[in-house]
Design an enzyme around this catalytic site. Structure first.
Site, short mmCIF file in Angstrom:
data_model
loop_
_atom_site.label_atom_id
_atom_site.label_comp_id
_atom_site.label_asym_id
_atom_site.label_seq_id
_atom_site.Cartn_x
_atom_site.Cartn_y
_atom_site.Cartn_z
N ASP A 1 76.73 74.88 39.54
CA ASP A 1 76.51 75.82 40.64
C ASP A 1 76.82 75.11 41.96
O ASP A 1 76.19 74.09 42.29
CB ASP A 1 75.03 76.24 40.60
CG ASP A 1 74.82 77.62 41.15
OD1 ASP A 1 75.79 78.30 41.51
OD2 ASP A 1 73.64 78.03 41.20
N GLU B 1 73.13 89.79 40.33
CA GLU B 1 71.69 89.49 40.45
C GLU B 1 70.97 90.60 41.21
O GLU B 1 71.36 90.97 42.33
CB GLU B 1 71.49 88.14 41.16
CG GLU B 1 70.00 87.81 41.32
CD GLU B 1 69.68 86.36 41.63
OE1 GLU B 1 70.60 85.52 41.64
OE2 GLU B 1 68.49 86.07 41.86
O1 KIV Z 1 70.81 78.93 40.37
C1 KIV Z 1 70.60 79.74 39.46
O2 KIV Z 1 69.73 79.54 38.59
C2 KIV Z 1 71.39 80.95 39.43
C3 KIV Z 1 71.06 81.96 38.37
C4 KIV Z 1 69.88 82.74 38.77
C5 KIV Z 1 72.22 82.84 38.08
O3 KIV Z 1 72.26 81.13 40.22
#
Ligand code: KIV
Length: 302
Positions: free
Chosen positions: A91, A190
Protein backbone atom coordinates in the site's frame (compact mmCIF):
# COMPACT_ATOMS: atom_id res chain seq x y z
CA UNK A 1 2.31 -42.24 -3.79
CA UNK A 2 2.29 -38.75 -2.29
CA UNK A 3 -0.82 -37.87 -0.30
CA UNK A 4 -0.05 -34.16 -0.16
CA UNK A 5 -2.38 -31.85 -2.07
CA UNK A 6 -1.07 -30.58 -5.41
CA UNK A 7 0.93 -27.33 -5.20
CA UNK A 8 -1.38 -24.41 -5.90
CA UNK A 9 -0.01 -21.92 -8.38
CA UNK A 10 0.83 -18.34 -7.42
CA UNK A 11 -1.94 -15.78 -7.65
CA UNK A 12 -1.32 -13.13 -10.30
CA UNK A 13 -3.26 -10.09 -11.57
CA UNK A 14 -4.23 -12.27 -14.54
CA UNK A 15 -5.53 -15.13 -12.38
CA UNK A 16 -7.67 -12.64 -10.41
CA UNK A 17 -9.20 -11.45 -13.68
CA UNK A 18 -9.90 -15.09 -14.62
CA UNK A 19 -11.52 -15.61 -11.20
CA UNK A 20 -13.89 -12.76 -11.90
CA UNK A 21 -14.65 -14.36 -15.28
CA UNK A 22 -15.60 -17.61 -13.52
CA UNK A 23 -17.72 -15.72 -10.99
CA UNK A 24 -15.48 -16.83 -8.07
CA UNK A 25 -15.07 -14.29 -5.26
CA UNK A 26 -11.58 -13.05 -4.33
CA UNK A 27 -10.54 -13.19 -0.64
CA UNK A 28 -8.07 -10.50 0.42
CA UNK A 29 -6.75 -9.68 3.91
CA UNK A 30 -4.11 -7.35 5.27
CA UNK A 31 -0.93 -8.69 6.91
CA UNK A 32 2.01 -6.79 8.33
CA UNK A 33 4.53 -9.41 9.38
CA UNK A 34 5.80 -12.92 8.71
CA UNK A 35 3.48 -14.96 10.98
CA UNK A 36 0.33 -13.14 9.84
CA UNK A 37 1.32 -13.65 6.19
CA UNK A 38 1.96 -17.37 6.80
CA UNK A 39 -1.45 -17.75 8.52
CA UNK A 40 -3.26 -15.88 5.74
CA UNK A 41 -1.53 -17.87 3.02
CA UNK A 42 -2.17 -21.23 4.70
CA UNK A 43 -5.84 -20.24 5.03
CA UNK A 44 -5.98 -19.83 1.25
CA UNK A 45 -6.43 -16.07 0.81
CA UNK A 46 -5.82 -14.85 -2.73
CA UNK A 47 -4.35 -11.43 -1.96
CA UNK A 48 -2.31 -10.19 0.99
CA UNK A 49 -2.28 -6.42 1.35
CA UNK A 50 0.47 -4.84 3.40
CA UNK A 51 -1.91 -1.99 4.17
CA UNK A 52 -1.02 1.41 5.51
CA UNK A 53 -3.64 0.56 8.15
CA UNK A 54 -0.56 -0.81 9.89
CA UNK A 55 -0.15 2.76 11.19
CA UNK A 56 -3.29 2.29 13.27
CA UNK A 57 -3.39 -1.42 14.13
CA UNK A 58 0.37 -2.04 14.57
CA UNK A 59 2.13 1.29 15.15
CA UNK A 60 -0.51 2.88 17.38
CA UNK A 61 -1.19 6.06 15.36
CA UNK A 62 -4.67 7.63 15.23
CA UNK A 63 -4.74 7.57 11.42
CA UNK A 64 -2.66 6.44 8.44
CA UNK A 65 -1.17 9.84 7.60
CA UNK A 66 2.12 9.42 9.46
CA UNK A 67 3.03 6.09 7.89
CA UNK A 68 6.24 6.39 5.84
CA UNK A 69 7.80 4.46 2.96
CA UNK A 70 10.39 3.12 5.41
CA UNK A 71 7.61 1.78 7.69
CA UNK A 72 5.88 0.16 4.72
CA UNK A 73 9.03 -1.42 3.28
CA UNK A 74 10.08 -2.79 6.66
CA UNK A 75 6.74 -4.61 7.01
CA UNK A 76 6.52 -5.55 3.32
CA UNK A 77 9.87 -7.37 3.57
CA UNK A 78 8.66 -9.36 6.58
CA UNK A 79 5.53 -10.40 4.65
CA UNK A 80 7.52 -11.19 1.49
CA UNK A 81 9.80 -13.55 3.42
CA UNK A 82 6.75 -15.78 3.98
CA UNK A 83 7.03 -16.71 0.28
CA UNK A 84 3.28 -16.79 -0.18
CA UNK A 85 1.13 -18.24 -2.92
CA UNK A 86 -1.08 -15.17 -2.43
CA UNK A 87 -0.46 -12.07 -4.50
CA UNK A 88 1.36 -9.52 -2.32
CA UNK A 89 0.26 -5.91 -2.63
CA UNK A 90 2.09 -3.01 -0.98
CA UNK A 91 0.00 0.00 0.00
CA UNK A 92 1.58 3.30 -1.07
CA UNK A 93 1.57 5.59 2.00
CA UNK A 94 0.47 9.22 2.17
CA UNK A 95 2.75 11.54 0.14
CA UNK A 96 4.61 8.70 -1.56
CA UNK A 97 2.73 9.21 -4.86
CA UNK A 98 0.85 12.53 -4.71
CA UNK A 99 3.71 15.03 -5.16
CA UNK A 100 4.92 13.96 -8.61
CA UNK A 101 4.56 11.12 -11.08
CA UNK A 102 8.34 10.49 -11.01
CA UNK A 103 8.31 10.07 -7.24
CA UNK A 104 5.27 7.81 -7.52
CA UNK A 105 7.03 5.52 -10.03
CA UNK A 106 10.18 5.40 -7.90
CA UNK A 107 8.30 4.61 -4.68
CA UNK A 108 6.06 2.04 -6.40
CA UNK A 109 9.21 0.41 -7.78
CA UNK A 110 10.74 0.24 -4.30
CA UNK A 111 7.83 -1.94 -3.17
CA UNK A 112 8.88 -4.51 -5.79
CA UNK A 113 12.67 -4.18 -5.71
CA UNK A 114 13.16 -3.65 -1.94
CA UNK A 115 9.88 -4.82 -0.40
CA UNK A 116 9.36 -8.08 -2.32
CA UNK A 117 5.80 -7.10 -3.30
CA UNK A 118 4.09 -8.14 -6.55
CA UNK A 119 1.96 -5.01 -6.95
CA UNK A 120 1.05 -1.71 -5.29
CA UNK A 121 -2.20 -0.06 -4.23
CA UNK A 122 -2.89 3.65 -4.16
CA UNK A 123 -5.91 5.77 -3.24
CA UNK A 124 -7.70 8.11 -5.63
CA UNK A 125 -9.99 8.24 -8.64
CA UNK A 126 -9.68 10.14 -11.92
CA UNK A 127 -7.17 12.59 -10.38
CA UNK A 128 -4.73 9.67 -10.03
CA UNK A 129 -5.37 8.10 -13.45
CA UNK A 130 -2.22 9.66 -14.97
CA UNK A 131 -0.09 8.43 -12.06
CA UNK A 132 -1.59 4.94 -12.31
CA UNK A 133 -0.88 4.81 -16.05
CA UNK A 134 2.75 5.87 -15.54
CA UNK A 135 3.34 3.25 -12.81
CA UNK A 136 1.70 0.52 -14.91
CA UNK A 137 3.86 1.56 -17.90
CA UNK A 138 6.90 1.07 -15.65
CA UNK A 139 5.84 -2.58 -15.34
CA UNK A 140 4.27 -2.38 -11.90
CA UNK A 141 0.73 -3.75 -11.41
CA UNK A 142 -1.55 -1.27 -9.64
CA UNK A 143 -4.67 -1.79 -7.53
CA UNK A 144 -6.91 1.28 -7.19
CA UNK A 145 -8.86 2.37 -4.10
CA UNK A 146 -11.92 4.65 -4.17
CA UNK A 147 -14.84 5.52 -1.91
CA UNK A 148 -13.70 6.19 1.63
CA UNK A 149 -10.00 6.94 1.25
CA UNK A 150 -8.37 7.06 4.70
CA UNK A 151 -5.46 9.20 3.44
CA UNK A 152 -8.03 11.92 2.58
CA UNK A 153 -9.94 11.98 5.88
CA UNK A 154 -9.07 15.64 6.45
CA UNK A 155 -10.67 16.54 3.11
CA UNK A 156 -13.57 14.09 3.50
CA UNK A 157 -14.35 15.37 7.01
CA UNK A 158 -13.64 12.04 8.73
CA UNK A 159 -14.32 8.36 8.20
CA UNK A 160 -17.62 8.71 6.33
CA UNK A 161 -19.32 6.41 3.84
CA UNK A 162 -19.16 7.80 0.29
CA UNK A 163 -21.34 7.72 -2.83
CA UNK A 164 -24.68 8.18 -1.07
CA UNK A 165 -26.16 10.61 -3.62
CA UNK A 166 -26.88 10.00 -7.31
CA UNK A 167 -24.19 12.53 -8.26
CA UNK A 168 -21.59 11.06 -5.90
CA UNK A 169 -22.39 7.52 -7.06
CA UNK A 170 -22.00 8.59 -10.71
CA UNK A 171 -18.66 10.14 -9.75
CA UNK A 172 -17.51 6.86 -8.20
CA UNK A 173 -18.50 4.91 -11.31
CA UNK A 174 -16.59 7.35 -13.48
CA UNK A 175 -13.54 7.09 -11.18
CA UNK A 176 -13.64 3.30 -11.38
CA UNK A 177 -13.89 3.32 -15.18
CA UNK A 178 -11.01 5.80 -15.42
CA UNK A 179 -8.84 3.64 -13.16
CA UNK A 180 -9.61 0.55 -15.24
CA UNK A 181 -8.75 2.45 -18.42
CA UNK A 182 -5.49 3.64 -16.82
CA UNK A 183 -4.43 0.02 -16.28
CA UNK A 184 -5.46 -0.98 -12.74
CA UNK A 185 -5.83 -4.76 -12.41
CA UNK A 186 -8.34 -4.40 -9.57
CA UNK A 187 -9.95 -1.68 -7.47
CA UNK A 188 -10.88 -1.51 -3.79
CA UNK A 189 -14.32 -0.01 -3.03
CA UNK A 190 -14.44 1.21 0.57
CA UNK A 191 -17.60 2.20 2.49
CA UNK A 192 -20.04 2.83 -0.33
CA UNK A 193 -23.69 1.73 -0.67
CA UNK A 194 -23.96 -1.90 -1.72
CA UNK A 195 -26.10 -1.17 -4.80
CA UNK A 196 -23.52 1.37 -6.02
CA UNK A 197 -20.73 -1.17 -5.46
CA UNK A 198 -22.69 -3.80 -7.39
CA UNK A 199 -23.23 -1.38 -10.27
CA UNK A 200 -19.50 -0.52 -10.35
CA UNK A 201 -18.56 -4.22 -10.17
CA UNK A 202 -20.85 -5.10 -13.07
CA UNK A 203 -19.52 -2.18 -15.12
CA UNK A 204 -15.84 -3.16 -14.79
CA UNK A 205 -13.92 -6.02 -16.40
CA UNK A 206 -11.39 -5.97 -13.54
CA UNK A 207 -12.36 -7.34 -10.11
CA UNK A 208 -13.62 -4.99 -7.42
CA UNK A 209 -12.63 -5.77 -3.82
CA UNK A 210 -15.09 -4.42 -1.28
CA UNK A 211 -14.74 -3.33 2.32
CA UNK A 212 -18.03 -2.02 3.62
CA UNK A 213 -19.38 -2.20 0.06
CA UNK A 214 -21.72 -5.20 0.25
CA UNK A 215 -21.88 -8.64 -1.26
CA UNK A 216 -22.07 -7.54 -4.90
CA UNK A 217 -18.32 -6.89 -5.17
CA UNK A 218 -16.04 -9.41 -6.89
CA UNK A 219 -14.08 -9.91 -3.68
CA UNK A 220 -13.80 -8.80 -0.08
CA UNK A 221 -11.02 -7.42 2.10
CA UNK A 222 -10.75 -7.06 5.86
CA UNK A 223 -8.01 -5.78 8.15
CA UNK A 224 -6.25 -8.72 9.87
CA UNK A 225 -6.62 -7.26 13.37
CA UNK A 226 -10.35 -6.53 12.86
CA UNK A 227 -11.11 -9.98 11.44
CA UNK A 228 -9.34 -11.75 14.31
CA UNK A 229 -10.47 -9.39 17.07
CA UNK A 230 -6.91 -8.34 17.85
CA UNK A 231 -7.97 -4.79 18.64
CA UNK A 232 -11.09 -3.46 20.34
CA UNK A 233 -10.77 0.30 19.97
CA UNK A 234 -12.35 0.74 16.52
CA UNK A 235 -15.25 -1.29 15.21
CA UNK A 236 -16.65 -0.03 11.91
CA UNK A 237 -20.06 -1.41 10.90
CA UNK A 238 -18.56 -3.43 8.04
CA UNK A 239 -16.21 -5.49 10.22
CA UNK A 240 -17.07 -9.08 10.99
CA UNK A 241 -15.03 -10.59 13.85
CA UNK A 242 -14.22 -14.25 13.27
CA UNK A 243 -12.32 -14.63 16.56
CA UNK A 244 -11.48 -12.71 19.71
CA UNK A 245 -7.72 -13.10 19.82
CA UNK A 246 -7.18 -10.03 21.99
CA UNK A 247 -9.16 -11.66 24.79
CA UNK A 248 -7.56 -15.06 24.15
CA UNK A 249 -4.06 -13.47 24.20
CA UNK A 250 -4.78 -11.55 27.38
CA UNK A 251 -6.06 -14.71 29.11
CA UNK A 252 -2.98 -16.68 28.06
CA UNK A 253 -0.66 -13.90 29.27
CA UNK A 254 -2.49 -13.71 32.62
CA UNK A 255 -2.00 -17.46 33.05
CA UNK A 256 1.69 -17.07 32.22
CA UNK A 257 2.12 -14.26 34.79
CA UNK A 258 0.33 -16.33 37.45
CA UNK A 259 2.41 -19.43 36.76
CA UNK A 260 5.65 -17.43 36.91
CA UNK A 261 4.57 -15.82 40.20
CA UNK A 262 3.61 -19.23 41.63
CA UNK A 263 6.78 -20.91 40.26
CA UNK A 264 4.63 -23.32 38.24
CA UNK A 265 6.43 -22.32 35.03
CA UNK A 266 8.89 -23.54 33.87
CA UNK A 267 8.35 -27.21 34.60
CA UNK A 268 11.03 -29.91 34.26
CA UNK A 269 9.87 -30.52 30.68
CA UNK A 270 10.96 -26.97 29.76
CA UNK A 271 14.46 -27.27 31.30
CA UNK A 272 17.76 -28.68 30.03
CA UNK A 273 19.26 -31.53 32.09
CA UNK A 274 22.87 -32.06 33.18
CA UNK A 275 24.24 -35.56 33.95
CA UNK A 276 24.79 -36.21 37.73
CA UNK A 277 28.44 -37.02 37.09
CA UNK A 278 29.13 -33.59 35.56
CA UNK A 279 27.15 -31.83 38.27
CA UNK A 280 29.07 -33.57 41.06
CA UNK A 281 32.33 -32.77 39.31
CA UNK A 282 31.37 -29.06 39.23
CA UNK A 283 30.45 -29.01 42.96
CA UNK A 284 33.70 -30.71 43.93
CA UNK A 285 35.72 -28.31 41.77
CA UNK A 286 34.00 -25.24 43.23
CA UNK A 287 34.63 -26.47 46.75
CA UNK A 288 38.29 -27.03 46.04
CA UNK A 289 38.88 -23.89 43.92
CA UNK A 290 36.20 -21.34 44.82
CA UNK A 291 35.84 -18.47 42.34
CA UNK A 292 36.65 -15.08 43.93
CA UNK A 293 33.87 -12.47 43.90
CA UNK A 294 34.73 -9.73 41.42
CA UNK A 295 34.89 -6.34 43.23
CA UNK A 296 31.70 -4.41 42.42
CA UNK A 297 33.66 -1.34 41.23
CA UNK A 298 34.69 -3.41 38.19
CA UNK A 299 31.07 -4.19 37.29
CA UNK A 300 28.02 -2.08 36.64
CA UNK A 301 26.96 -0.67 40.02
CA UNK A 302 23.26 -1.52 40.34
O1 KIV B 1 -4.69 -0.09 4.51
C1 KIV B 1 -5.60 -0.91 4.42
O2 KIV B 1 -5.77 -1.82 5.25
C2 KIV B 1 -6.53 -0.78 3.30
C3 KIV B 1 -7.69 -1.73 3.25
C4 KIV B 1 -8.74 -1.28 4.18
C5 KIV B 1 -8.20 -1.88 1.87
O3 KIV B 1 -6.35 0.05 2.47
Amino acid sequence: MSTSSPARSRVTPQSLLQKKGRGEPVAMVTAYDHPSAVAADRAGVDVILVGDSLGMVVLGYDDTLRVTMDDMLHHARAVARAGTRALRVGDMPFLSYQASVEEAIRNAGRFLSEGGMDAVKLEGGRERAGTVRAIVEAGIPVMGHIGLMPQSIRALGGYRAQGGTAAAARGLLEDALRLEAAGCFSVVLEAIPDRVATLVSKSLRIPTIGIGAGAGCDGQVLVFHDLLGLQDTLSPRFVKRYANLLEASQKALETYCREVAERRFPGPEHAYQMPDEEWNRLLADLEKNPLPRVPSTETVAW
